[in-house]
Design a protein around this motif. Sequence first.
Motif, PDB file in Angstrom:
ATOM      1  N   LEU A 237       0.875  -1.086  -0.017  1.00  0.00           N
ATOM      2  CA  LEU A 237       0.044   0.220   0.020  1.00  0.00           C
ATOM      3  C   LEU A 237       0.731   1.184  -0.138  1.00  0.00           C
ATOM      4  N   LEU A 238       0.974   2.018  -1.197  1.00  0.00           N
ATOM      5  CA  LEU A 238       1.651   3.121  -1.026  1.00  0.00           C
ATOM      6  C   LEU A 238       0.542   4.275  -0.723  1.00  0.00           C
TER       7      LEU A 238
ATOM      8  N   THR B 159      -4.055  13.302   2.833  1.00  0.00           N
ATOM      9  CA  THR B 159      -4.736  12.030   2.882  1.00  0.00           C
ATOM     10  C   THR B 159      -4.468  11.755   4.470  1.00  0.00           C
ATOM     11  N   LEU B 160      -3.195  11.848   5.072  1.00  0.00           N
ATOM     12  CA  LEU B 160      -2.772  11.410   6.272  1.00  0.00           C
ATOM     13  C   LEU B 160      -3.066  12.596   7.553  1.00  0.00           C
TER      14      LEU B 160
ATOM     15  N   ILE C  22      -2.621   4.898  -2.514  1.00  0.00           N
ATOM     16  CA  ILE C  22      -3.972   5.421  -1.836  1.00  0.00           C
ATOM     17  C   ILE C  22      -3.703   6.894  -1.851  1.00  0.00           C
ATOM     18  N   GLY C  23      -4.945   7.955  -2.045  1.00  0.00           N
ATOM     19  CA  GLY C  23      -4.555   9.246  -2.100  1.00  0.00           C
ATOM     20  C   GLY C  23      -5.791   9.968  -2.187  1.00  0.00           C
TER      21      GLY C  23
ATOM     22  N   LEU D 170      -0.684   0.025 -11.313  1.00  0.00           N
ATOM     23  CA  LEU D 170      -1.220  -0.333  -9.987  1.00  0.00           C
ATOM     24  C   LEU D 170      -2.669  -0.323  -9.942  1.00  0.00           C
ATOM     25  N   HIS D 171      -3.264  -0.641  -8.579  1.00  0.00           N
ATOM     26  CA  HIS D 171      -4.638  -0.557  -8.433  1.00  0.00           C
ATOM     27  C   HIS D 171      -4.636   0.859  -7.645  1.00  0.00           C
ATOM     28  N   ALA D 172      -5.801   1.414  -7.199  1.00  0.00           N
ATOM     29  CA  ALA D 172      -5.788   2.624  -6.605  1.00  0.00           C
ATOM     30  C   ALA D 172      -6.884   3.200  -5.652  1.00  0.00           C
TER      31      ALA D 172
END
Length: 234
Positions: free
Chosen positions: A10-11, A17-18, A178-179, A194-196
């Motif tokens: 998981l990128l 996002t955080l 993830i973003g 990649l997936h997202a």
Amino acid sequence: MPQFPPGQTLLIDADDTLWENNVYFERAIAAFISYLNHHEYSPAEVRQTLNAVERETILAHGYGLPSFTRSLVTCFERLSAEPISEDKRQRVIGFARSIAEQEIELLPQVEETLRDLATRHRLILMTKGDHAEQADKVRRSGLAIYFSAVEIVAEKDPSSYREVLALHQGAPEVSWMIGNSPKSDINPALAAGLHAVFLFHKDTWILEHATLAAPPDGQQLIELDAFAKLSTIF
């Protein structure tokens, strides 16, 4: 029960996002527009000019507070009816400086969710911008302990995603970005194979807006409205 088995890579994006980020820029911009108090251009037109200046500045100087500061000063110089005095220059610089003084404000349930995800998956923080500035945010956030690596890149494009995956020997078919940014987090990651996961944030920077790309065959795009929901997916 999570949808996907353990062992995913998981990128995860950082700003907006955080933790909160762009909301502080928006406050600085509002203060800047009010201070300029232009008699010919509306606030919306001033903002359009600033957006254009920021695009120019990013191309020449990259992302980060120094670049944003330069953009504010340049915009003021372009729109001011008279040469900018040193006092006015310092006032404009002060709007940008106020951002650096902000404490890191984690978004809801971020730490608890990262702690949970790290028990099942490999987490890599991937952010873009000024290296020292972003590294300092990561340090102050206290979240580095949940990540196996932190990658700070100049730009998020398909090649940077491929390079990060290659560096960490990640397989695209079990890797996700993830973003909150369609432009930087989602579309280039999908283009890299990649997936997202798109995490909606109401204050995403206008220069990061874009139409979400359709995932190619064999890839997935998931849309969520809260970071904590990642635990139901992964």
